[in-house]
Design an enzyme around this catalytic site. Structure first.
Site, PDB file in Angstrom:
ATOM      1  N   LYS A  84     -10.557  -0.373  10.619  1.00  0.00           N
ATOM      2  CA  LYS A  84     -10.724  -1.578   9.801  1.00  0.00           C
ATOM      3  C   LYS A  84     -11.063  -2.789  10.666  1.00  0.00           C
ATOM      4  CE  LYS A  84      -7.334  -0.092   6.338  1.00  0.00           C
ATOM      5  NZ  LYS A  84      -8.089   0.406   5.206  1.00  0.00           N
ATOM      6  N   CYS A 129      -4.771   2.515  -3.630  1.00  0.00           N
ATOM      7  CA  CYS A 129      -3.539   3.040  -3.022  1.00  0.00           C
ATOM      8  C   CYS A 129      -2.396   2.042  -3.181  1.00  0.00           C
ATOM      9  CB  CYS A 129      -3.746   3.387  -1.549  1.00  0.00           C
ATOM     10  SG  CYS A 129      -5.039   4.564  -1.272  1.00  0.00           S
ATOM     11  N   HIS A 169       0.867  -1.190   0.000  1.00  0.00           N
ATOM     12  CA  HIS A 169       0.000   0.000   0.000  1.00  0.00           C
ATOM     13  C   HIS A 169       0.904   1.241   0.000  1.00  0.00           C
ATOM     14  CE1 HIS A 169      -2.703   2.990   1.877  1.00  0.00           C
ATOM     15  NE2 HIS A 169      -3.702   2.243   1.449  1.00  0.00           N
ATOM     16  N   ASP A 208       3.012  -4.312   8.118  1.00  0.00           N
ATOM     17  CA  ASP A 208       1.803  -3.519   7.910  1.00  0.00           C
ATOM     18  C   ASP A 208       0.622  -4.471   8.121  1.00  0.00           C
ATOM     19  OD1 ASP A 208      -0.467  -2.394   6.875  1.00  0.00           O
ATOM     20  OD2 ASP A 208       0.445  -1.688   5.013  1.00  0.00           O
ATOM     21  N   GLN A 251      -4.613  -5.069   7.116  1.00  0.00           N
ATOM     22  CA  GLN A 251      -5.617  -6.015   6.609  1.00  0.00           C
ATOM     23  C   GLN A 251      -5.547  -7.372   7.295  1.00  0.00           C
ATOM     24  OE1 GLN A 251      -7.924  -4.936   4.719  1.00  0.00           O
ATOM     25  NE2 GLN A 251      -7.078  -3.126   3.704  1.00  0.00           N
TER      26      GLN A 251
HETATM   27  N1  C6P Z   1      -6.298   0.548   2.778  1.00  0.00           N
HETATM   28  C1  C6P Z   1      -8.122   0.190   1.227  1.00  0.00           C
HETATM   29  O1  C6P Z   1      -9.227   0.464   0.737  1.00  0.00           O
HETATM   30  P1  C6P Z   1      -5.031   3.898   7.062  1.00  0.00           P
HETATM   31  O2  C6P Z   1      -5.619   4.681   5.931  1.00  0.00           O
HETATM   32  O3  C6P Z   1      -3.856   4.588   7.683  1.00  0.00           O
HETATM   33  O4  C6P Z   1      -6.038   3.440   8.041  1.00  0.00           O
HETATM   34  O5  C6P Z   1      -4.498   2.513   6.417  1.00  0.00           O
HETATM   35  C2  C6P Z   1      -3.567   2.549   5.366  1.00  0.00           C
HETATM   36  C3  C6P Z   1      -3.336   1.174   4.833  1.00  0.00           C
HETATM   37  C4  C6P Z   1      -2.074   0.610   5.009  1.00  0.00           C
HETATM   38  N2  C6P Z   1      -1.817  -0.634   4.591  1.00  0.00           N
HETATM   39  C5  C6P Z   1      -2.751  -1.398   3.982  1.00  0.00           C
HETATM   40  C6  C6P Z   1      -2.392  -2.786   3.573  1.00  0.00           C
HETATM   41  C7  C6P Z   1      -4.027  -0.880   3.775  1.00  0.00           C
HETATM   42  O6  C6P Z   1      -4.938  -1.644   3.167  1.00  0.00           O
HETATM   43  C8  C6P Z   1      -4.321   0.447   4.182  1.00  0.00           C
HETATM   44  C9  C6P Z   1      -5.669   1.060   3.905  1.00  0.00           C
HETATM   45  C10 C6P Z   1      -7.651   0.974   2.412  1.00  0.00           C
HETATM   46  O7  C6P Z   1      -7.425  -0.722   0.777  1.00  0.00           O
HETATM   47  C11 C6P Z   1      -7.760   2.457   2.193  1.00  0.00           C
HETATM   48  S1  C6P Z   1      -6.688   3.029   0.922  1.00  0.00           S
END
Ligand code: C6P
Length: 411
Positions: A225, A365, A122, A199, A202
């Site tokens: 999430k 992203c 991401h 990370d 997910q």
């Molecule tokens: N992915 C998706 O629709 P934040 O925005 O900080 O809570 O998470 C960022 C992030 C980092 N790593 C991974 C693997 C992610 O999937 C995400 C967030 C969302 O896939 C929003 S772009």
């Protein structure tokens, strides 16, 4: 056992119609919905206990502080951190990764060092490392992906060398729906004297995670999430590193003594948490942890695997539909990215929305990954424990209807 029908009653938002159809919410990788227990916890805090933490001696301040710190302990237990001081509240995964790059990276990465990530990351797990590499004249390297959509462990062994300072990899991809072997990668990183950053945006919401079993040096995730509120997340870090790291932000809350030219910091975890923290959302995240723990992460994981085993073969039967990532349901999580021949993913997502089915479309992203896959965008359905086989059927039916609609040139 997960009884999704019963569970859905605890999520008021799911009980509504969108475009005259019952809502099917399949955008859980973007953000999940919140159960009443979490909403009530947020309300209760603001209606009863709202006060600033760590400073007041009055009863409300003591209550707020106790609940805030109790939430930290819940998270500690949830991910099996060695101590609550290793659990830092942040705004989310993005902030957590930025803190590691800024604080650990600035202290420990030297010119010529290598930072290893992968093509399936991401943007939040790419750009902080690009910026660090620029600041330090370090080199950013990418692990390849196999044809089936797995992280290529042969490539990982080639990329991670004695020059590597940091390895940072998603536990679960937000596009390919694969679970990466982060414990194995941590072992490789450690063999070469590097630290392992995971990370977990997910993964933590969907499966049991034990940061000590993985032997991660840092582990990052977001509250929103995993049934918690937006604006709150976690950075787990081993004390061994956090003790040696400088805070990223400075100000109230995080100081011990302030002199005219210099200051000293509080002990962990507070030295990293400058300013009034996001108290209400941290407490509500604690309630989300309670809620998920009650359901059981193993149960959640198994239930989602059951849903994938049901829906993936049905999607595979739709002519012209390309599914990204592994084709074997046993190797695919509930994040399923797909494209329909001749239809732009945004048009497909709009057509599904007309049927009440909410999916995401775009680059998720993850532009380097989509370039690697040679597609500009995809649609993506992502399941959670409150989704049902009926939701899966509705997705399949909506895609079939969209296929017919676009094939007949109806617009
Ligand atoms: N992915 C998706 O629709 P934040 O925005 O900080 O809570 O998470 C960022 C992030 C980092 N790593 C991974 C693997 C992610 O999937 C995400 C967030 C969302 O896939 C929003 S772009």
């Amino acid at each position: 056992m997960i009884d999704a029908q019963k569970i859905r009653q605890e999520f008021p938002i799911l009980d509504q119609e969108v475009n005259d159809e019952p809502l099917v919410y399949l955008d859980n990788a973007a953000t999940t919905q919140k159960p009443r227990a979490v909403l009530q916890s947020l309300n209760r805090y603001y209606e009863r206990d709202n006060a600033n933490v760590h400073r007041g001696v009055h009863t409300l301040a003591e209550r707020a502080t106790a609940e805030f710190e109790a939430a930290r302990q819940k998270v500690q237990k949830f991910i099996n951190a060695n101590e609550a001081a290793e659990v830092l509240f942040t705004r989310g995964t993005t902030t957590s990764l930025n803190w590691v790059a800024r604080s650990y990276g600035d202290a420990f990465v030297k010119e010529g060092d290598e930072i290893v990530i992968s093509y399936m990351e991401h943007h939040s797990n790419i750009i902080p490392w690009q910026q660090l590499a620029k600041r330090k004249k370090a080199v950013l390297k990418y692990i390849e992906i196999t044809e089936e959509g797995f992280l290529d462990m042969t490539s990982a062994k080639e990329q991670i060398t004695d020059k590597t300072a940091i390895v940072s990899i998603a536990h679960v991809s937000n596009v390919l729906g694969v679970i990466n072997r982060v414990a194995k990668l941590a072992e490789l990183a450690h063999q070469h004297g590097a630290v392992m950053v995971v990370d977990g945006a997910q993964s933590v919401p969907h499966m049991p995670v034990d940061v000590q079993a993985i032997n991660a040096d840092f582990y990052c995730f977001s509250g929103h999430k995993m049934c918690g509120p937006t604006g709150i997340g976690i950075l787990y870090g081993k004390r061994q590193w956090l003790d040696q790291m400088e805070p990223v932000e400075f100000g109230g809350e995080m100081i011990d003594f302030v002199h005219l030219q210099d200051s000293t910091w509080k002990e962990l975890p507070w030295k990293f948490e400058a300013g009034t923290p996001n108290i209400g959302d941290a407490i509500a995240l604690g309630s989300a942890v309670d809620y998920l723990s009650e359901l059981g992460l193993e149960n959640i994981h198994n239930y989602e695997a059951e849903l994938v085993a049901y829906v993936l073969p049905r999607l595979q039967e739709i002519g012209g539909l390309t599914i990204f990532g592994p084709q074997n349901p046993q190797e695919h999580t509930g994040v399923i990215a797909f494209n329909l021949d001749g239809v732009h993913p945004h048009d497909l997502a709009t057509a599904l929305d007309m049927e009440g089915v909410a999916v995401r479309a775009g680059h998720h992203c993850a532009q380097p990954l989509l370039n690697y896959l040679n597609v500009p965008a995809t649609a993506r359905a992502s399941f959670y424990f409150y989704n049902t086989k009926n939701d899966a059927d509705r997705l399949v039916e909506a895609i079939m209807a969209a296929k017919e609609f676009f094939a007949n040139g109806a617009i």
